[in-house]
Design an enzyme around this catalytic site. Structure first.
Site, PDB file in Angstrom:
ATOM      1  N   ALA A  11       0.862  -1.259  -0.143  1.00 23.78           N
ATOM      2  CA  ALA A  11       0.018   0.066   0.093  1.00 23.78           C
ATOM      3  C   ALA A  11       0.807   1.248  -0.122  1.00 23.78           C
ATOM      4  O   ALA A  11       0.533   2.184   0.681  1.00 23.78           O
ATOM      5  CB  ALA A  11      -0.924   0.042   1.303  1.00 23.78           C
ATOM      6  N   ASN A  37      -1.004  -5.236   3.219  1.00 16.11           N
ATOM      7  CA  ASN A  37       0.010  -4.577   3.498  1.00 16.11           C
ATOM      8  C   ASN A  37       0.421  -4.768   4.895  1.00 16.11           C
ATOM      9  O   ASN A  37      -0.350  -5.215   5.825  1.00 16.11           O
ATOM     10  CB  ASN A  37      -0.408  -3.285   3.212  1.00 16.11           C
ATOM     11  CG  ASN A  37       0.581  -2.134   3.616  1.00 16.11           C
ATOM     12  OD1 ASN A  37       1.740  -1.997   2.779  1.00 16.11           O
ATOM     13  ND2 ASN A  37       0.929  -1.369   4.494  1.00 16.11           N
ATOM     14  N   LYS A  38       1.630  -4.742   5.139  1.00 13.34           N
ATOM     15  CA  LYS A  38       2.381  -5.166   6.461  1.00 13.34           C
ATOM     16  C   LYS A  38       1.615  -4.318   7.547  1.00 13.34           C
ATOM     17  O   LYS A  38       1.292  -4.611   8.636  1.00 13.34           O
ATOM     18  CB  LYS A  38       3.724  -5.049   6.237  1.00 13.34           C
ATOM     19  CG  LYS A  38       4.511  -5.335   7.644  1.00 13.34           C
ATOM     20  CD  LYS A  38       5.910  -4.974   7.592  1.00 13.34           C
ATOM     21  CE  LYS A  38       6.612  -5.359   8.823  1.00 13.34           C
ATOM     22  NZ  LYS A  38       8.213  -5.021   8.680  1.00 13.34           N
ATOM     23  N   GLU A 167      16.863  16.235   1.102  1.00 14.42           N
ATOM     24  CA  GLU A 167      15.716  17.020   1.770  1.00 14.42           C
ATOM     25  C   GLU A 167      16.001  16.692   3.178  1.00 14.42           C
ATOM     26  O   GLU A 167      15.516  17.612   4.253  1.00 14.42           O
ATOM     27  CB  GLU A 167      14.455  16.301   1.296  1.00 14.42           C
ATOM     28  CG  GLU A 167      13.984  16.895  -0.054  1.00 14.42           C
ATOM     29  CD  GLU A 167      12.638  16.438  -0.594  1.00 14.42           C
ATOM     30  OE1 GLU A 167      11.982  17.276  -0.921  1.00 14.42           O
ATOM     31  OE2 GLU A 167      12.158  15.436  -0.176  1.00 14.42           O
TER      32      GLU A 167
END
Length: 401
Positions: A11, A37-38, A167
């Site tokens: 996801a 999803n995990k 970033e």
């Protein structure tokens, strides 16, 4: 005749975009979508650098998956252990799932290139938990400096000068004055060093934008070591090799952003892959297994005009997810598949609060304009997945700060 079973594993940006787009296109009476999803949350990968630098919390980066799904889609929290594409099954910690169509979006894993000590001693900005651990680790090291006055505790090395590394550095230097005050450290003692094997930072941007970013960060105290590779790490030092030879830099913090690879689950499956990433057809499915689509970091998608892979960005992953959902609808309706053609809107890199560099529609932006664009893009990504409701919960409203 039973329902057509579509299973989406992962996801991240691509997998979630596939499931959310597809559920609007299919009839729940005829099609079932299972998103596996995990974790029970999605995290905004492009925000992780802010959590790693303590600008926002790990919770701010995440939002729940299940509220985004409608009647035709079901969420299952599980870790994917294997893909048996010959038997059309996904094996997980929460059972075995049969499928008619499979979408693989298992994301990336950290690539250490076999460098001694990376696995044991480096920090990575790979998920919400690891980002949170970096901020905790940095605070612990500064507390050690306050106690022992040893320079390695006040030195942070960032391996890699791509998007993630730059970033993170931009957000981190925003925080340094506050940290210096909290731990009674003279600000001139603090060091932030960025190593980069290439000759310049931010590959993919123009020379002028890369130079702007470097100069802005250097003005804020960041040291850049270009043409310099990390060759070894301990808990107290990072050894590098550059134009002047080898040097061991006393540092107890290495944030490793210099490499990723595809999923080991893909590597161990029958799907042909290179380093856990799959060369897909223009329609985003696999030549040997046409019922299997691959999205995001797991996919290698070739730009047919320039004959090179598209970069694995969030922007492209979300567009791939929408394209896969459209092609699955075509398959269900007996129509031909459509090749993926991304609408590249540009790239934006944050340099910290109120600063950044951007290339949007072949125009270059720097400073506050780029920073505003970054937050607008972040909000737009939320809107595409969760609409106004998700914007209200997680949106960045102080876009001019």
């Amino acid at each position: 005749m039973g329902k057509t079973k579509i299973v989406v594993v992962g996801a991240g940006y691509g997998g979630l975009a596939t499931a959310v787009t597809l559920q609007r296109k299919v009839n729940a009476d005829n099609v079932s979508i299972t998103l596996i999803n995990k974790n029970d949350y999605h995290y905004e990968t492009t925000w992780l650098h802010e959590a790693a630098a303590g600008v926002i919390s790990a919770n701010d980066v995440c939002y729940e998956i299940e509220p985004l799904l409608k009647d035709s889609a079901t969420f299952v929290q599980a870790t994917v252990e294997a893909l048996d594409v010959d038997s059309k099954q996904v094996l997980t910690t929460n059972g075995v799932f049969d499928y008619d169509y499979l979408v693989v979006g298992l994301g990336f894993e950290v690539q250490d290139y076999g460098i001694p000590g990376i696995k044991e001693h480096a920090q990575s900005i790979s998920n919400a938990l690891s980002a949170s651990k970096i901020w905790t680790h940095i605070n612990a090291q500064f507390a050690m400096y306050e106690k022992e006055q040893s320079p390695e505790y006040a030195t942070i090395i960032v391996g890699g000068a791509g998007f993630t590394g730059i970033e993170f550095i931009g957000s981190l230097v925003d925080q340094l004055p506050k940290l210096a005050q909290a731990y009674h450290i003279p600000q001139e003692v603090l060091r932030v060093i960025c190593t980069e094997a290439d000759t310049s930072i931010l590959p993919g941007f123009s020379e002028s934008l890369s130079l702007y970013a470097k100069q802005q960060l250097e003005a804020r105290g960041v040291e850049f070591l270009t043409q310099t590779a990390v060759i070894g790490v301990t808990d107290k030092a990072v050894t590098v090799r550059g134009p002047q030879g080898e040097e061991a830099i006393a540092a107890s913090t290495l944030v490793w952003t210099a490499g990723v690879k595809g999923s080991a689950v893909i590597e161990q499956s029958s799907i042909p892959s290179t380093g856990g990433r799959v060369q897909v057809l223009p329609t985003l499915n696999v030549a040997d297994y046409p019922e299997v689509f691959v999205v995001g970091d797991s996919a290698i998608v070739t730009d047919r005009y320039h004959q090179k892979p598209y970069p694995p960005t969030a922007q492209i992953a979300m567009q791939q997810g929408e394209a896969i959902a459209n092609n699955l609808q075509h398959l269900l309706e007996g129509e031909p598949l459509t090749p993926f053609m991304p609408n590249l809107k540009g790239s934006v890199c944050s340099l910290g609060s109120g600063d950044g560099v951007a290339l949007v529609k072949e125009r270059e932006y720097t400073g506050r304009k780029a920073a505003v664009l970054k937050k607008m893009i972040d909000n737009h990504a939320l809107f595409l997945v969760g609409g106004p409701g998700l914007i209200a919960k997680k949106g960045k409203f102080n876009i001019f700060k």
